[in-house]
Design a protein around this motif. Structure first.
Motif, PDB file in Angstrom:
ATOM      1  N   ARG A   1      40.471 102.462  14.927  1.00 31.60           N
ATOM      2  CA  ARG A   1      41.618 102.075  14.138  1.00 31.60           C
ATOM      3  C   ARG A   1      42.596 101.310  15.020  1.00 31.60           C
ATOM      4  O   ARG A   1      42.702 101.574  16.217  1.00 31.60           O
ATOM      5  N   PHE A   2      43.286 100.368  14.404  1.00 32.26           N
ATOM      6  CA  PHE A   2      44.290  99.587  15.124  1.00 32.26           C
ATOM      7  C   PHE A   2      45.588 100.376  15.253  1.00 32.26           C
ATOM      8  O   PHE A   2      45.962 101.123  14.342  1.00 32.26           O
ATOM      9  N   LEU A   3      46.234 100.208  16.400  1.00 33.56           N
ATOM     10  CA  LEU A   3      47.572 100.783  16.613  1.00 33.56           C
ATOM     11  C   LEU A   3      48.575  99.644  16.433  1.00 33.56           C
ATOM     12  O   LEU A   3      49.061  99.059  17.401  1.00 33.56           O
ATOM     13  N   HIS A   4      48.879  99.313  15.190  1.00 36.05           N
ATOM     14  CA  HIS A   4      49.736  98.161  14.895  1.00 36.05           C
ATOM     15  C   HIS A   4      51.140  98.306  15.470  1.00 36.05           C
ATOM     16  O   HIS A   4      51.779  97.301  15.797  1.00 36.05           O
ATOM     17  N   ASP A   5      51.616  99.532  15.616  1.00 35.39           N
ATOM     18  CA  ASP A   5      52.959  99.734  16.152  1.00 35.39           C
ATOM     19  C   ASP A   5      53.034  99.410  17.651  1.00 35.39           C
ATOM     20  O   ASP A   5      54.117  99.354  18.209  1.00 35.39           O
ATOM     21  N   LYS A   6      51.880  99.175  18.288  1.00 34.52           N
ATOM     22  CA  LYS A   6      51.859  98.868  19.720  1.00 34.52           C
ATOM     23  C   LYS A   6      51.345  97.454  19.991  1.00 34.52           C
ATOM     24  O   LYS A   6      50.923  97.146  21.089  1.00 34.52           O
ATOM     25  N   GLU A   7      51.396  96.588  18.979  1.00 30.64           N
ATOM     26  CA  GLU A   7      50.914  95.229  19.183  1.00 30.64           C
ATOM     27  C   GLU A   7      51.850  94.476  20.117  1.00 30.64           C
ATOM     28  O   GLU A   7      53.032  94.801  20.253  1.00 30.64           O
ATOM     29  N   THR A   8      51.292  93.479  20.785  1.00 28.74           N
ATOM     30  CA  THR A   8      52.025  92.644  21.726  1.00 28.74           C
ATOM     31  C   THR A   8      51.795  91.193  21.350  1.00 28.74           C
ATOM     32  O   THR A   8      50.665  90.783  21.087  1.00 28.74           O
ATOM     33  N   LEU A   9      52.854  90.416  21.356  1.00 22.17           N
ATOM     34  CA  LEU A   9      52.752  88.990  21.075  1.00 22.17           C
ATOM     35  C   LEU A   9      52.777  88.223  22.389  1.00 22.17           C
ATOM     36  O   LEU A   9      53.675  88.414  23.208  1.00 22.17           O
ATOM     37  N   VAL A  10      51.777  87.368  22.577  1.00 16.66           N
ATOM     38  CA  VAL A  10      51.653  86.566  23.795  1.00 16.66           C
ATOM     39  C   VAL A  10      51.786  85.099  23.405  1.00 16.66           C
ATOM     40  O   VAL A  10      51.100  84.633  22.495  1.00 16.66           O
ATOM     41  N   GLN A  11      52.670  84.381  24.089  1.00 20.28           N
ATOM     42  CA  GLN A  11      52.869  82.969  23.764  1.00 20.28           C
ATOM     43  C   GLN A  11      51.554  82.208  23.813  1.00 20.28           C
ATOM     44  O   GLN A  11      50.730  82.444  24.691  1.00 20.28           O
ATOM     45  N   ALA A  12      51.394  81.294  22.849  1.00 20.34           N
ATOM     46  CA  ALA A  12      50.152  80.533  22.762  1.00 20.34           C
ATOM     47  C   ALA A  12      50.427  79.129  22.249  1.00 20.34           C
ATOM     48  O   ALA A  12      51.344  78.912  21.458  1.00 20.34           O
ATOM     49  N   VAL A  13      49.612  78.199  22.718  1.00 13.13           N
ATOM     50  CA  VAL A  13      49.588  76.852  22.168  1.00 13.13           C
ATOM     51  C   VAL A  13      48.141  76.599  21.779  1.00 13.13           C
ATOM     52  O   VAL A  13      47.241  76.694  22.603  1.00 13.13           O
ATOM     53  N   THR A  14      47.919  76.325  20.501  1.00 12.58           N
ATOM     54  CA  THR A  14      46.564  76.143  19.987  1.00 12.58           C
ATOM     55  C   THR A  14      46.496  74.823  19.226  1.00 12.58           C
ATOM     56  O   THR A  14      47.503  74.115  19.098  1.00 12.58           O
ATOM     57  N   ASP A  15      45.319  74.536  18.691  1.00 11.62           N
ATOM     58  CA  ASP A  15      45.170  73.363  17.829  1.00 11.62           C
ATOM     59  C   ASP A  15      46.040  73.491  16.584  1.00 11.62           C
ATOM     60  O   ASP A  15      46.358  72.497  15.937  1.00 11.62           O
ATOM     61  N   ALA A  16      46.425  74.717  16.232  1.00  9.26           N
ATOM     62  CA  ALA A  16      47.281  74.959  15.071  1.00  9.26           C
ATOM     63  C   ALA A  16      48.765  74.855  15.432  1.00  9.26           C
ATOM     64  O   ALA A  16      49.619  75.070  14.583  1.00  9.26           O
ATOM     65  N   GLY A  17      49.089  74.571  16.688  1.00 10.83           N
ATOM     66  CA  GLY A  17      50.476  74.453  17.133  1.00 10.83           C
ATOM     67  C   GLY A  17      50.891  75.602  18.036  1.00 10.83           C
ATOM     68  O   GLY A  17      50.072  76.364  18.520  1.00 10.83           O
ATOM     69  N   GLY A  18      52.192  75.712  18.243  1.00 13.13           N
ATOM     70  CA  GLY A  18      52.744  76.767  19.090  1.00 13.13           C
ATOM     71  C   GLY A  18      52.969  78.036  18.301  1.00 13.13           C
ATOM     72  O   GLY A  18      53.229  78.004  17.099  1.00 13.13           O
ATOM     73  N   GLY A  19      52.882  79.160  18.977  1.00  6.26           N
ATOM     74  CA  GLY A  19      53.091  80.458  18.333  1.00  6.26           C
ATOM     75  C   GLY A  19      52.702  81.578  19.265  1.00  6.26           C
ATOM     76  O   GLY A  19      53.022  81.533  20.458  1.00  6.26           O
ATOM     77  N   PHE A  20      51.967  82.544  18.744  1.00  6.59           N
ATOM     78  CA  PHE A  20      51.651  83.743  19.518  1.00  6.59           C
ATOM     79  C   PHE A  20      50.252  84.255  19.214  1.00  6.59           C
ATOM     80  O   PHE A  20      49.770  84.144  18.086  1.00  6.59           O
ATOM     81  N   TRP A  21      49.629  84.842  20.246  1.00  2.00           N
ATOM     82  CA  TRP A  21      48.422  85.640  20.057  1.00  2.00           C
ATOM     83  C   TRP A  21      48.893  87.045  19.702  1.00  2.00           C
ATOM     84  O   TRP A  21      49.825  87.563  20.311  1.00  2.00           O
ATOM     85  N   VAL A  22      48.242  87.670  18.751  1.00  2.35           N
ATOM     86  CA  VAL A  22      48.570  89.043  18.370  1.00  2.35           C
ATOM     87  C   VAL A  22      47.567  89.961  19.056  1.00  2.35           C
ATOM     88  O   VAL A  22      46.402  90.025  18.672  1.00  2.35           O
ATOM     89  N   MET A  23      48.021  90.665  20.087  1.00  2.00           N
ATOM     90  CA  MET A  23      47.187  91.588  20.853  1.00  2.00           C
ATOM     91  C   MET A  23      47.455  92.997  20.330  1.00  2.00           C
ATOM     92  O   MET A  23      48.565  93.514  20.459  1.00  2.00           O
ATOM     93  N   THR A  24      46.430  93.588  19.711  1.00  2.00           N
ATOM     94  CA  THR A  24      46.582  94.904  19.094  1.00  2.00           C
ATOM     95  C   THR A  24      45.575  95.874  19.697  1.00  2.00           C
ATOM     96  O   THR A  24      44.386  95.565  19.759  1.00  2.00           O
ATOM     97  N   PRO A  25      46.039  97.049  20.147  1.00  2.00           N
ATOM     98  CA  PRO A  25      45.100  98.049  20.659  1.00  2.00           C
ATOM     99  C   PRO A  25      44.205  98.585  19.539  1.00  2.00           C
ATOM    100  O   PRO A  25      44.671  98.838  18.430  1.00  2.00           O
ATOM    101  N   LEU A  26      42.936  98.738  19.849  1.00  2.00           N
ATOM    102  CA  LEU A  26      41.962  99.352  18.948  1.00  2.00           C
ATOM    103  C   LEU A  26      41.462 100.603  19.656  1.00  2.00           C
ATOM    104  O   LEU A  26      40.951 100.517  20.773  1.00  2.00           O
ATOM    105  N   VAL A  27      41.637 101.761  19.039  1.00  2.00           N
ATOM    106  CA  VAL A  27      41.253 103.025  19.667  1.00  2.00           C
ATOM    107  C   VAL A  27      40.130 103.671  18.859  1.00  2.00           C
ATOM    108  O   VAL A  27      40.140 103.628  17.635  1.00  2.00           O
TER     109      VAL A  27
END
Length: 163
Positions: A1-27
């Motif tokens: 299950r994902f621990l959504h309350d512990k997600e981390t946003l990491v700055q990202a630049v992709t083909d879709a533009g600037g934004g964030f990677w959503v890093m979510t723990p899976l336990v």
């Protein structure tokens, strides 16, 4: 299950533009945790409440690419765990900041399978190998030329010393 309350946003630049990677723990049931890069969100979807449909609870299965940790931040910009500003996907630092234990030393980039609500958008991993063939060719041709010049100087000086 994902621990959504512990997600981390990491700055990202992709083909879709600037934004964030959503890093979510899976336990898992044993307590083993792996960080999942669930995908990209633009800056306007940074807040989890805006993408609530994608915050699915319950048992999950993830398909993706295993990636090694990216410690020490991004190019010329370091991570700031105390300020919760992330420029690279540093597994150990993110785990420490979120109070996670028994965390894998790698993360997984999720594939392009659509998430409910469309966000985050996975499958944007870009794998590029450095193409330095021109640099290698110039280096080796330059070394060959210098070797020929050195050989010519050696032979020229050898003739002078004989006379």
């Amino acid at each position: 299950r994902f621990l959504h309350d512990k997600e981390t946003l990491v700055q990202a630049v992709t083909d879709a533009g600037g934004g964030f990677w959503v890093m979510t723990p899976l336990v898992d049931d044993r307590g083993f945790t792996v960080l999942i890069n669930r995908g990209f969100v633009p800056a306007g979807r940074r807040d989890p409440a805006v993408r609530a449909d994608g915050q699915v609870d319950g048992p999950q299965s993830v398909t993706g690419l295993l990636r090694i940790t990216e410690p020490k931040g991004g190019f010329l910009r370091a991570n700031d765990p105390a300020g919760d500003r992330w420029r690279s996907r540093d597994v150990a630092a993110i785990a420490a900041r979120r109070g996670l234990t028994t965390v894998a030393p790698y993360f997984i980039d999720a594939d392009a399978s659509p998430n409910p609500g469309g966000w985050p958008r996975g499958g944007l991993t870009v794998i590029r190998f450095a193409n330095s063939h021109l640099v290698y060719a110039l280096t080796w041709f330059g070394m060959a030329l210098l070797t020929l010049v050195g050989l010519w100087l050696f032979l020229r000086d050898g003739r002078r010393n004989r006379s």
